[in-house]
Design a protein around this motif. Structure first.
Motif, PDB file in Angstrom:
ATOM      1  N   ILE A  38       1.776  -4.218  16.935  1.00 14.26           N
ATOM      2  CA  ILE A  38       0.383  -3.949  17.275  1.00 14.26           C
ATOM      3  C   ILE A  38      -0.545  -4.802  16.402  1.00 14.26           C
ATOM      4  CG2 ILE A  38       0.955  -1.610  18.006  1.00 14.26           C
ATOM      5  CD1 ILE A  38      -0.507  -0.562  15.579  1.00 14.26           C
ATOM      6  N   HIS A  39      -1.771  -4.976  16.889  1.00 15.26           N
ATOM      7  CA  HIS A  39      -2.733  -5.805  16.164  1.00 15.26           C
ATOM      8  C   HIS A  39      -4.137  -5.356  16.534  1.00 15.26           C
ATOM      9  CE1 HIS A  39      -2.272  -7.671  20.121  1.00 15.26           C
ATOM     10  NE2 HIS A  39      -3.543  -8.022  19.994  1.00 15.26           N
ATOM     11  N   HIS A  55       3.012   1.717   7.447  1.00  9.54           N
ATOM     12  CA  HIS A  55       3.848   1.003   8.408  1.00  9.54           C
ATOM     13  C   HIS A  55       3.051   0.126   9.373  1.00  9.54           C
ATOM     14  CE1 HIS A  55       7.103   3.390   6.887  1.00  9.54           C
ATOM     15  NE2 HIS A  55       6.523   4.518   7.258  1.00  9.54           N
ATOM     16  N   TYR A  56       1.736   0.091   9.227  1.00  8.73           N
ATOM     17  CA  TYR A  56       0.947  -0.758  10.125  1.00  8.73           C
ATOM     18  C   TYR A  56       1.170  -2.229   9.797  1.00  8.73           C
ATOM     19  CZ  TYR A  56      -1.577   2.986  12.426  1.00  8.73           C
ATOM     20  OH  TYR A  56      -1.895   4.067  13.211  1.00  8.73           O
ATOM     21  N   PRO A  57       1.399  -3.070  10.817  1.00  9.73           N
ATOM     22  CA  PRO A  57       1.606  -4.502  10.562  1.00  9.73           C
ATOM     23  C   PRO A  57       0.356  -5.163   9.994  1.00  9.73           C
ATOM     24  CG  PRO A  57       2.343  -3.881  12.778  1.00  9.73           C
ATOM     25  CD  PRO A  57       1.582  -2.718  12.230  1.00  9.73           C
ATOM     26  N   ALA A  58       0.556  -6.275   9.320  1.00 12.90           N
ATOM     27  CA  ALA A  58      -0.553  -6.996   8.688  1.00 12.90           C
ATOM     28  C   ALA A  58      -1.569  -7.507   9.696  1.00 12.90           C
ATOM     29  CB  ALA A  58       0.007  -8.155   7.866  1.00 12.90           C
ATOM     30  N   GLU A  59      -1.163  -7.637  10.966  1.00  9.46           N
ATOM     31  CA  GLU A  59      -2.068  -8.132  12.001  1.00  9.46           C
ATOM     32  C   GLU A  59      -3.134  -7.114  12.396  1.00  9.46           C
ATOM     33  OE1 GLU A  59       1.596 -10.409  11.899  1.00  9.46           O
ATOM     34  OE2 GLU A  59       1.220  -8.251  12.103  1.00  9.46           O
ATOM     35  N   VAL A  60      -2.998  -5.883  11.922  1.00  8.58           N
ATOM     36  CA  VAL A  60      -3.995  -4.847  12.216  1.00  8.58           C
ATOM     37  C   VAL A  60      -5.241  -5.102  11.369  1.00  8.58           C
ATOM     38  CG1 VAL A  60      -4.514  -2.389  11.971  1.00  8.58           C
ATOM     39  CG2 VAL A  60      -2.327  -3.116  12.953  1.00  8.58           C
ATOM     40  N   VAL A  63      -7.709   0.442  10.754  1.00 10.87           N
ATOM     41  CA  VAL A  63      -7.284   1.711  11.343  1.00 10.87           C
ATOM     42  C   VAL A  63      -8.378   2.734  11.084  1.00 10.87           C
ATOM     43  CG1 VAL A  63      -5.577   3.573  11.327  1.00 10.87           C
ATOM     44  CG2 VAL A  63      -4.839   1.203  10.959  1.00 10.87           C
ATOM     45  N   VAL A  64      -8.856   3.368  12.133  1.00 13.03           N
ATOM     46  CA  VAL A  64      -9.756   4.509  12.010  1.00 13.03           C
ATOM     47  C   VAL A  64      -8.927   5.740  12.361  1.00 13.03           C
ATOM     48  CG1 VAL A  64     -11.829   5.647  12.864  1.00 13.03           C
ATOM     49  CG2 VAL A  64     -11.783   3.157  12.563  1.00 13.03           C
ATOM     50  N   ALA A  83      -2.563   1.940   1.577  1.00 15.28           N
ATOM     51  CA  ALA A  83      -2.131   1.167   2.747  1.00 15.28           C
ATOM     52  C   ALA A  83      -2.404  -0.314   2.555  1.00 15.28           C
ATOM     53  CB  ALA A  83      -2.836   1.677   3.995  1.00 15.28           C
ATOM     54  N   ALA A  84      -1.604  -1.135   3.231  1.00 11.85           N
ATOM     55  CA  ALA A  84      -1.766  -2.592   3.137  1.00 11.85           C
ATOM     56  C   ALA A  84      -2.844  -3.109   4.078  1.00 11.85           C
ATOM     57  CB  ALA A  84      -0.437  -3.275   3.444  1.00 11.85           C
ATOM     58  N   VAL A  85      -3.318  -2.271   4.994  1.00 11.96           N
ATOM     59  CA  VAL A  85      -4.387  -2.650   5.915  1.00 11.96           C
ATOM     60  C   VAL A  85      -5.554  -1.691   5.694  1.00 11.96           C
ATOM     61  CG1 VAL A  85      -2.728  -3.550   7.590  1.00 11.96           C
ATOM     62  CG2 VAL A  85      -3.545  -1.189   7.803  1.00 11.96           C
ATOM     63  N   PRO A  86      -6.780  -2.067   6.067  1.00 15.80           N
ATOM     64  CA  PRO A  86      -7.920  -1.178   5.860  1.00 15.80           C
ATOM     65  C   PRO A  86      -7.801   0.073   6.736  1.00 15.80           C
ATOM     66  CG  PRO A  86      -8.637  -3.442   6.245  1.00 15.80           C
ATOM     67  CD  PRO A  86      -7.188  -3.397   6.579  1.00 15.80           C
ATOM     68  N   VAL A  87      -7.913   1.235   6.104  1.00 12.79           N
ATOM     69  CA  VAL A  87      -7.833   2.512   6.814  1.00 12.79           C
ATOM     70  C   VAL A  87      -9.046   3.353   6.450  1.00 12.79           C
ATOM     71  CG1 VAL A  87      -6.528   4.626   7.213  1.00 12.79           C
ATOM     72  CG2 VAL A  87      -5.307   2.478   6.789  1.00 12.79           C
TER      73      VAL A  87
END
Length: 213
Positions: A38-39, A55-60, A63-64, A83-87
């Motif tokens: 997913i992205h 577990h969210y891929p770096a392409e995300v 996440v809201v 998390a490695a992505v903005p949440v």
């Protein structure tokens, strides 16, 4: 009139142990399977403890996460910070998402459609906030297709829901997704066995769907 806040104090206390046990026996891999590839911008509906966040891929891009239960939301906020992505974790209900129309590339339901009070409304809201061509990703336990097992689920359902924060064992989630105007792109049906043994919540599905045209 605003709906009453969701409060499940008993479930909020015991769920971290339940989740840790499930993750030790395979649910981590299920979450990774659900989120693979997913992205873009993602809305996760009912993240609970925030177990998906890592577990969210770096392409995300973002996440809201919409969580109605205050105790679980506090834990999810801690998970978001790691998390490695903005949440961004927000208060809100699945039936009335605090989000604009056509604003997300992906909507995620993970072990939550079993507890939502109005599943058709929640799925309609997910469809509303998805961009044209967006995806629905889901990982849920569901009613069994085996009549004998389903009878057992139906018998246990009242007590299960009382202890599990309103969780239902008998929902036909795949059908609900289709009736909400989504077409399954791919779906895997399986029994989540722990040490080779089934539980009342073993029948499961992981899949991807898109709004029907």
């Amino acid at each position: 009139m605003a709906k009453a806040a969701v409060s499940h104090p008993l479930f909020a206390r015991i769920y971290p142990r339940i989740n840790a046990f499930a993750e030790a026996h395979g649910s981590v891999e299920h979450r990774q399977e659900m989120l693979a590839g997913i992205h873009g911008r993602v809305i996760e509906i009912g993240p609970g403890l925030g177990s998906n966040f890592v577990h969210y891929p770096a392409e995300v891009e973002q996440v809201v996460a919409i969580e109605p239960e205050a105790r679980l939301r506090a834990v999810a906020e801690q998970a978001a910070a790691k998390a490695a992505v903005p949440v961004e974790v927000r208060a809100g209900r699945a039936e009335e998402l605090p989000a604009d129309d056509d604003s997300f590339d992906v909507a995620v339901f993970s072990l939550v459609l079993c507890t939502i009070t109005d599943v058709p409304a929640a799925l309609a809201e997910a469809r509303r906030v998805l961009k044209p061509g967006g995806e629905l990703r889901f990982y849920e336990h569901v009613r069994s297709e085996r009549p004998r097992f389903f009878r057992m689920q139906r018998l246990l359902n009242p007590l299960w829901g009382l202890l599990g924060g309103g969780c239902h064992l008998t929902r036909d989630t795949e059908r609900a997704i289709q009736e909400a105007g989504f077409t399954a792109k791919e779906i895997r049906r399986f029994d989540f066995l722990i040490n080779g043994r089934a539980s009342p919540a073993s029948p499961s599905i992981i899949g991807t769907a898109r709004p029907s045209t």
